[in-house]
Design an enzyme around this catalytic site. Structure first.
Site, PDB file in Angstrom:
ATOM      1  N   ASP A 146       0.854  -1.183   0.000  1.00 63.40           N
ATOM      2  CA  ASP A 146       0.000   0.000   0.000  1.00 63.40           C
ATOM      3  C   ASP A 146       0.893   1.237   0.000  1.00 63.40           C
ATOM      4  OD1 ASP A 146      -2.360   1.427  -0.092  1.00 63.40           O
ATOM      5  OD2 ASP A 146      -3.052   0.842   1.899  1.00 63.40           O
ATOM      6  N   ASP A 147       0.297   2.378  -0.330  1.00 64.84           N
ATOM      7  CA  ASP A 147       1.064   3.620  -0.325  1.00 64.84           C
ATOM      8  C   ASP A 147       1.312   4.110   1.092  1.00 64.84           C
ATOM      9  OD1 ASP A 147      -1.622   4.273   0.113  1.00 64.84           O
ATOM     10  OD2 ASP A 147      -1.649   5.977  -1.253  1.00 64.84           O
ATOM     11  N   ASP A 154      -2.245   4.626   7.597  1.00 61.93           N
ATOM     12  CA  ASP A 154      -2.585   5.849   8.314  1.00 61.93           C
ATOM     13  C   ASP A 154      -3.120   5.510   9.705  1.00 61.93           C
ATOM     14  OD1 ASP A 154      -3.795   8.235   9.239  1.00 61.93           O
ATOM     15  OD2 ASP A 154      -4.271   8.901   7.231  1.00 61.93           O
TER      16      ASP A 154
END
Length: 165
Positions: free
Chosen positions: A98-99, A102
């Site tokens: 994933d980027d 969070d």
């Protein structure tokens, strides 16, 4: 849209360098990956770079919507599951990409699907960091990362304006 106080704009060049740095860290791990699962949509770009660098050919996606507006996280919704062929081993030999991790909500959802997989993200925030095995850069929880696919010279509304996350 104005940038928040703690904005972290990332250029295409910077993202490419960071994704390659992620690939280097994963290569140093020595693991042979039988498949990659990228979390769409944010994981698509780093997955393309990492899969090239590590020569991973079997690429699957899982689509979980958590941002229903650009900047508002809502309830998790699985839009596309992982194929049974990939999921049957519990994720053994599978690399999840994933980027960003969070809040960790999306990561936790995918971890539940593939508990034995190795989770890698380019960027991590403190709340999501415990759920990721490998990452490149940690940013504070109150920092908003502006990815290059979301930006032009100023913030760019998606072409399909009426759509939601």
């Amino acid at each position: 849209m104005s940038l928040p106080e703690k904005a972290f704009p990332v250029s295409w060049d910077q993202f490419h360098r960071d994704a390659r740095a992620l690939a280097w860290r994963l290569a140093d791990n020595g693991q042979e990956w039988r498949a990659m699962v990228c979390i769409t949509r944010g994981g698509l770009v780093p997955a393309a770079i990492v899969s090239r660098e590590l020569n991973i050919r079997m690429i699957e996606t899982v689509c979980i919507a958590s941002y229903h507006d650009y900047d508002t996280q809502g309830q998790m919704k699985v839009l596309k599951s992982i194929s049974p062929e990939i999921a049957k081993s519990g994720g053994e030999g599978v690399l999840i990409v994933d980027d960003l991790t969070d809040t960790g909500k999306t990561a936790a959802e995918v971890r539940a699907m593939l508990p034995k997989a190795h989770f890698a993200a380019v960027y991590a925030k403190p709340k999501g960091r415990p759920l990721v095995d490998t990452f490149v850069t940690e940013v504070s929880q109150d920092t908003w990362i502006y990815f290059p696919w979301d930006l032009g010279f100023t913030y760019q509304e998606p072409i399909a304006k009426g759509t939601r996350g």
